[in-house]
Design a protein around this motif. Sequence first.
Motif, PDB file in Angstrom:
ATOM      1  N   UNK A 112       5.002  25.302 -23.496  1.00  0.00           N
ATOM      2  CA  UNK A 112       6.061  24.311 -23.730  1.00  0.00           C
ATOM      3  C   UNK A 112       6.458  23.644 -22.415  1.00  0.00           C
ATOM      4  N   UNK A 113       6.553  24.430 -21.345  1.00  0.00           N
ATOM      5  CA  UNK A 113       6.919  23.873 -20.040  1.00  0.00           C
ATOM      6  C   UNK A 113       5.804  22.981 -19.502  1.00  0.00           C
ATOM      7  N   UNK A 114       4.553  23.424 -19.642  1.00  0.00           N
ATOM      8  CA  UNK A 114       3.429  22.617 -19.157  1.00  0.00           C
ATOM      9  C   UNK A 114       3.364  21.265 -19.855  1.00  0.00           C
ATOM     10  N   UNK A 115       3.767  21.210 -21.123  1.00  0.00           N
ATOM     11  CA  UNK A 115       3.712  19.946 -21.872  1.00  0.00           C
ATOM     12  C   UNK A 115       4.743  18.934 -21.381  1.00  0.00           C
ATOM     13  N   UNK A 116       5.855  19.408 -20.806  1.00  0.00           N
ATOM     14  CA  UNK A 116       6.931  18.479 -20.434  1.00  0.00           C
ATOM     15  C   UNK A 116       7.250  18.415 -18.945  1.00  0.00           C
ATOM     16  N   UNK A 117       6.612  19.253 -18.134  1.00  0.00           N
ATOM     17  CA  UNK A 117       6.966  19.298 -16.714  1.00  0.00           C
ATOM     18  C   UNK A 117       6.719  17.961 -16.024  1.00  0.00           C
ATOM     19  N   UNK A 118       5.664  17.250 -16.411  1.00  0.00           N
ATOM     20  CA  UNK A 118       5.377  15.970 -15.766  1.00  0.00           C
ATOM     21  C   UNK A 118       6.448  14.940 -16.097  1.00  0.00           C
ATOM     22  N   UNK A 119       6.909  14.949 -17.351  1.00  0.00           N
ATOM     23  CA  UNK A 119       8.005  14.056 -17.751  1.00  0.00           C
ATOM     24  C   UNK A 119       9.278  14.412 -16.993  1.00  0.00           C
ATOM     25  N   UNK A 120       9.543  15.705 -16.884  1.00  0.00           N
ATOM     26  CA  UNK A 120      10.745  16.156 -16.178  1.00  0.00           C
ATOM     27  C   UNK A 120      10.673  15.764 -14.698  1.00  0.00           C
ATOM     28  N   UNK A 121       9.492  15.889 -14.087  1.00  0.00           N
ATOM     29  CA  UNK A 121       9.332  15.490 -12.681  1.00  0.00           C
ATOM     30  C   UNK A 121       9.552  13.985 -12.527  1.00  0.00           C
ATOM     31  N   UNK A 122       9.065  13.199 -13.501  1.00  0.00           N
ATOM     32  CA  UNK A 122       9.287  11.748 -13.460  1.00  0.00           C
ATOM     33  C   UNK A 122      10.775  11.431 -13.564  1.00  0.00           C
ATOM     34  N   UNK A 123      11.496  12.206 -14.374  1.00  0.00           N
ATOM     35  CA  UNK A 123      12.945  11.991 -14.513  1.00  0.00           C
ATOM     36  C   UNK A 123      13.666  12.338 -13.213  1.00  0.00           C
ATOM     37  N   UNK A 124      13.261  13.420 -12.549  1.00  0.00           N
ATOM     38  CA  UNK A 124      13.853  13.794 -11.255  1.00  0.00           C
ATOM     39  C   UNK A 124      13.595  12.684 -10.235  1.00  0.00           C
ATOM     40  N   UNK A 125      12.364  12.189 -10.205  1.00  0.00           N
ATOM     41  CA  UNK A 125      11.987  11.098  -9.301  1.00  0.00           C
ATOM     42  C   UNK A 125      12.835   9.849  -9.560  1.00  0.00           C
ATOM     43  N   UNK A 126      12.906   9.432 -10.819  1.00  0.00           N
ATOM     44  CA  UNK A 126      13.648   8.226 -11.158  1.00  0.00           C
ATOM     45  C   UNK A 126      15.136   8.400 -10.856  1.00  0.00           C
ATOM     46  N   UNK A 127      15.686   9.570 -11.154  1.00  0.00           N
ATOM     47  CA  UNK A 127      17.103   9.809 -10.878  1.00  0.00           C
ATOM     48  C   UNK A 127      17.385   9.715  -9.378  1.00  0.00           C
ATOM     49  N   UNK A 128      16.492  10.285  -8.566  1.00  0.00           N
ATOM     50  CA  UNK A 128      16.661  10.212  -7.112  1.00  0.00           C
ATOM     51  C   UNK A 128      16.635   8.755  -6.637  1.00  0.00           C
ATOM     52  N   UNK A 129      15.726   7.958  -7.205  1.00  0.00           N
ATOM     53  CA  UNK A 129      15.640   6.541  -6.823  1.00  0.00           C
ATOM     54  C   UNK A 129      16.908   5.794  -7.229  1.00  0.00           C
ATOM     55  N   UNK A 130      17.391   6.055  -8.434  1.00  0.00           N
ATOM     56  CA  UNK A 130      18.617   5.389  -8.906  1.00  0.00           C
ATOM     57  C   UNK A 130      19.818   5.777  -8.043  1.00  0.00           C
ATOM     58  N   UNK A 131      19.942   7.077  -7.766  1.00  0.00           N
ATOM     59  CA  UNK A 131      21.057   7.560  -6.940  1.00  0.00           C
ATOM     60  C   UNK A 131      20.986   6.973  -5.529  1.00  0.00           C
ATOM     61  N   UNK A 132      19.772   6.922  -4.971  1.00  0.00           N
ATOM     62  CA  UNK A 132      19.596   6.358  -3.636  1.00  0.00           C
ATOM     63  C   UNK A 132      19.986   4.889  -3.589  1.00  0.00           C
ATOM     64  N   UNK A 133      19.633   4.154  -4.625  1.00  0.00           N
ATOM     65  CA  UNK A 133      19.995   2.740  -4.663  1.00  0.00           C
ATOM     66  C   UNK A 133      21.509   2.556  -4.753  1.00  0.00           C
ATOM     67  N   UNK A 134      22.149   3.395  -5.562  1.00  0.00           N
ATOM     68  CA  UNK A 134      23.616   3.299  -5.669  1.00  0.00           C
ATOM     69  C   UNK A 134      24.289   3.611  -4.336  1.00  0.00           C
ATOM     70  N   UNK A 135      23.758   4.579  -3.617  1.00  0.00           N
ATOM     71  CA  UNK A 135      24.353   4.972  -2.336  1.00  0.00           C
ATOM     72  C   UNK A 135      24.145   3.931  -1.239  1.00  0.00           C
ATOM     73  N   UNK A 136      22.967   3.307  -1.220  1.00  0.00           N
ATOM     74  CA  UNK A 136      22.642   2.395  -0.126  1.00  0.00           C
ATOM     75  C   UNK A 136      22.843   0.923  -0.471  1.00  0.00           C
ATOM     76  N   UNK A 137      22.824   0.613  -1.770  1.00  0.00           N
ATOM     77  CA  UNK A 137      22.903  -0.785  -2.193  1.00  0.00           C
ATOM     78  C   UNK A 137      21.585  -1.522  -2.051  1.00  0.00           C
ATOM     79  N   UNK A 138      20.523  -0.786  -1.719  1.00  0.00           N
ATOM     80  CA  UNK A 138      19.195  -1.394  -1.558  1.00  0.00           C
ATOM     81  C   UNK A 138      18.241  -0.846  -2.614  1.00  0.00           C
ATOM     82  N   UNK A 139      17.294  -1.673  -3.066  1.00  0.00           N
ATOM     83  CA  UNK A 139      16.290  -1.182  -4.021  1.00  0.00           C
ATOM     84  C   UNK A 139      15.527   0.001  -3.431  1.00  0.00           C
ATOM     85  N   UNK A 140      15.115   0.933  -4.286  1.00  0.00           N
ATOM     86  CA  UNK A 140      14.451   2.138  -3.797  1.00  0.00           C
ATOM     87  C   UNK A 140      13.008   1.900  -3.371  1.00  0.00           C
TER      88      UNK A 140
END
Length: 148
Positions: A112-140
């Motif tokens: 079950x974890x192997x089936x979704x880990x890549x999606x979860x990693x993509x969500x972590x990546x995207x969340x970090x990019x969104x948070x970084x943009x909010x903090x800096x005001x610049x596109x990630x």
Amino acid sequence: MRLGVDVGTVRIGVARCDPGGILASPLETVRRGKGDLDRLAELVAEHEAIEIVVGLPTSLSGREGAAAEAARQFAGRLAGRLAPETVRLYDERLTTVTAESGLRAGGVHGQARRRVVDQAAAAVLLQAALDGERLTGRPPGEIVRGSS
């Protein structure tokens, strides 16, 4: 709306965010290989994504190796399929580790974890990019120019 893409050698994790760009969530796992760019282009159209954030795997020291070069090439091919300046590379250090940890803590194990880990990693990546943009005001990250 944006999509996050975590490119692996076998699978590609895809995540999306809400229209306000606040919260990222797992979306789909795409099999790497023939048709993968077609499916990503379909997801972009289906979700009316204005930008795709592709993970750039670097070492903890910030150095780029073979995996980073493969991600850059993949992002270039993806950018070649989409409108100009819609694909960005963003540092994905520790996203898979963070995703694995979160899934284990949530009681998701084994197949079950192997089936979704890549999606979860993509969500972590995207969340970090969104948070970084909010903090800096610049596109990630950095814009990727299309290649064939």
